[in-house]
Motif scaffolding. Structure first.
Motif, PDB file in Angstrom:
ATOM      1  N   LYS A 100     -10.219  -1.755  13.928  1.00  0.00           N
ATOM      2  CA  LYS A 100     -10.081  -2.286  12.573  1.00  0.00           C
ATOM      3  C   LYS A 100      -9.013  -1.478  11.843  1.00  0.00           C
ATOM      4  O   LYS A 100      -8.929  -0.266  12.013  1.00  0.00           O
ATOM      5  CB  LYS A 100     -11.406  -2.174  11.828  1.00  0.00           C
ATOM      6  N   TYR A 101      -8.205  -2.167  11.049  1.00  0.00           N
ATOM      7  CA  TYR A 101      -7.178  -1.476  10.270  1.00  0.00           C
ATOM      8  C   TYR A 101      -6.822  -2.298   9.044  1.00  0.00           C
ATOM      9  O   TYR A 101      -7.210  -3.462   8.935  1.00  0.00           O
ATOM     10  CB  TYR A 101      -5.934  -1.191  11.128  1.00  0.00           C
ATOM     11  N   THR A 102      -6.120  -1.686   8.115  1.00  0.00           N
ATOM     12  CA  THR A 102      -5.653  -2.391   6.922  1.00  0.00           C
ATOM     13  C   THR A 102      -4.143  -2.322   6.851  1.00  0.00           C
ATOM     14  O   THR A 102      -3.511  -1.468   7.482  1.00  0.00           O
ATOM     15  CB  THR A 102      -6.256  -1.794   5.631  1.00  0.00           C
ATOM     16  N   SER A 103      -3.581  -3.231   6.070  1.00  0.00           N
ATOM     17  CA  SER A 103      -2.138  -3.282   5.912  1.00  0.00           C
ATOM     18  C   SER A 103      -1.810  -3.920   4.569  1.00  0.00           C
ATOM     19  O   SER A 103      -2.539  -4.800   4.101  1.00  0.00           O
ATOM     20  CB  SER A 103      -1.536  -4.112   7.046  1.00  0.00           C
ATOM     21  N   GLU A 104      -0.739  -3.470   3.973  1.00  0.00           N
ATOM     22  CA  GLU A 104      -0.263  -4.071   2.724  1.00  0.00           C
ATOM     23  C   GLU A 104       0.758  -5.162   3.062  1.00  0.00           C
ATOM     24  O   GLU A 104       1.682  -4.927   3.831  1.00  0.00           O
ATOM     25  CB  GLU A 104       0.396  -3.021   1.829  1.00  0.00           C
ATOM     26  N   VAL A 105       0.559  -6.345   2.492  1.00  0.00           N
ATOM     27  CA  VAL A 105       1.474  -7.465   2.692  1.00  0.00           C
ATOM     28  C   VAL A 105       1.812  -8.034   1.320  1.00  0.00           C
ATOM     29  O   VAL A 105       0.931  -8.536   0.612  1.00  0.00           O
ATOM     30  CB  VAL A 105       0.836  -8.569   3.587  1.00  0.00           C
ATOM     31  N   ASP A 106       3.067  -7.924   0.952  1.00  0.00           N
ATOM     32  CA  ASP A 106       3.521  -8.420  -0.352  1.00  0.00           C
ATOM     33  C   ASP A 106       2.638  -7.933  -1.493  1.00  0.00           C
ATOM     34  O   ASP A 106       2.259  -8.703  -2.384  1.00  0.00           O
ATOM     35  CB  ASP A 106       3.584  -9.961  -0.346  1.00  0.00           C
ATOM     36  N   GLY A 107       2.275  -6.646  -1.458  1.00  0.00           N
ATOM     37  CA  GLY A 107       1.494  -6.054  -2.531  1.00  0.00           C
ATOM     38  C   GLY A 107       0.006  -6.346  -2.492  1.00  0.00           C
ATOM     39  O   GLY A 107      -0.730  -5.965  -3.397  1.00  0.00           O
ATOM     40  N   ASP A 108      -0.458  -7.028  -1.472  1.00  0.00           N
ATOM     41  CA  ASP A 108      -1.873  -7.344  -1.337  1.00  0.00           C
ATOM     42  C   ASP A 108      -2.426  -6.622  -0.108  1.00  0.00           C
ATOM     43  O   ASP A 108      -1.737  -6.499   0.904  1.00  0.00           O
ATOM     44  CB  ASP A 108      -2.055  -8.863  -1.174  1.00  0.00           C
ATOM     45  N   SER A 109      -3.662  -6.162  -0.172  1.00  0.00           N
ATOM     46  CA  SER A 109      -4.270  -5.429   0.932  1.00  0.00           C
ATOM     47  C   SER A 109      -5.067  -6.379   1.833  1.00  0.00           C
ATOM     48  O   SER A 109      -5.928  -7.128   1.357  1.00  0.00           O
ATOM     49  CB  SER A 109      -5.192  -4.343   0.383  1.00  0.00           C
ATOM     50  N   PHE A 110      -4.747  -6.331   3.131  1.00  0.00           N
ATOM     51  CA  PHE A 110      -5.446  -7.145   4.126  1.00  0.00           C
ATOM     52  C   PHE A 110      -6.114  -6.234   5.141  1.00  0.00           C
ATOM     53  O   PHE A 110      -5.593  -5.167   5.477  1.00  0.00           O
ATOM     54  CB  PHE A 110      -4.468  -8.081   4.845  1.00  0.00           C
ATOM     55  N   SER A 111      -7.267  -6.664   5.633  1.00  0.00           N
ATOM     56  CA  SER A 111      -7.973  -5.939   6.687  1.00  0.00           C
ATOM     57  C   SER A 111      -8.031  -6.816   7.925  1.00  0.00           C
ATOM     58  O   SER A 111      -8.153  -8.041   7.832  1.00  0.00           O
ATOM     59  CB  SER A 111      -9.387  -5.570   6.239  1.00  0.00           C
ATOM     60  N   TYR A 112      -7.951  -6.153   9.065  1.00  0.00           N
ATOM     61  CA  TYR A 112      -7.842  -6.848  10.344  1.00  0.00           C
ATOM     62  C   TYR A 112      -8.871  -6.336  11.337  1.00  0.00           C
ATOM     63  O   TYR A 112      -9.237  -5.166  11.331  1.00  0.00           O
ATOM     64  CB  TYR A 112      -6.448  -6.630  10.940  1.00  0.00           C
TER      65      TYR A 112
END
Length: 152
Positions: A100-112
């Motif tokens: 599991k990890y998170t990432s910032e995409v266009d200023g929004d936080s997503f978790s995977y």
């Protein structure tokens, strides 16, 4: 009554099988297929997604990537992600690794919820994901869906 119909509380989503590029997965009928830049396979719903790629194992000869554990470590490393890697088993008995990890995409936080599997001639990288604020609602569902994955 209209709220019950549109909210999904009266008629919850039904399981739906998707197949493409050597990957079969059971999600639900909230998902639809979508072309998504950078992925060979993508299924989206209003709040969640499934995105996948496969790579020929022959591309990795001589690189030290010769098993699934090495593969997921390399995927995480190349994407500058650090995570605890755990092992799972699909419903048909196939081993997979997930992280599991998170990432910032266009200023929004997503978790995977990253899942890697090994087929006969390919490695598969699969991401289930959603906005980080919704991840706790989906995490158990991602684990259940991961267990339905079948690869060639």
């Amino acid at each position: 009554f209209g709220y019950l119909l549109t909210s999904g509380k009266l008629f919850p989503p039904k399981d739906k099988v998707f197949e493409s590029h050597g990957i079969t997965v059971t999600l639900n009928d909230d998902f639809y297929e979508k072309e998504y830049l950078g992925f060979q396979v993508a299924y989206l719903s209003d709040k969640s997604f499934f995105a996948a790629n496969r790579e020929e194992k022959s591309l990795f000869y001589g690189t030290g990537i010769n098993n699934l554990k090495n593969y997921i470590n390399t995927v995480l490393e190349l994407n500058n992600k650090k995570s605890v890697i755990k092992e799972g088993i699909t419903s048909n008995g196939q081993q997979y690794f997930y992280a599991k990890y998170t990432s910032e995409v266009d200023g929004d936080s997503f978790s995977y919820y990253l899942v890697t599997l090994e087929g006969e001639s390919h490695y598969y990288t699969i991401n289930f994901g959603c906005r980080t604020k919704d991840f706790s609602k989906f995490e158990d569902q991602y684990e259940d869906w991961a267990k339905t994955i079948i690869v060639e």
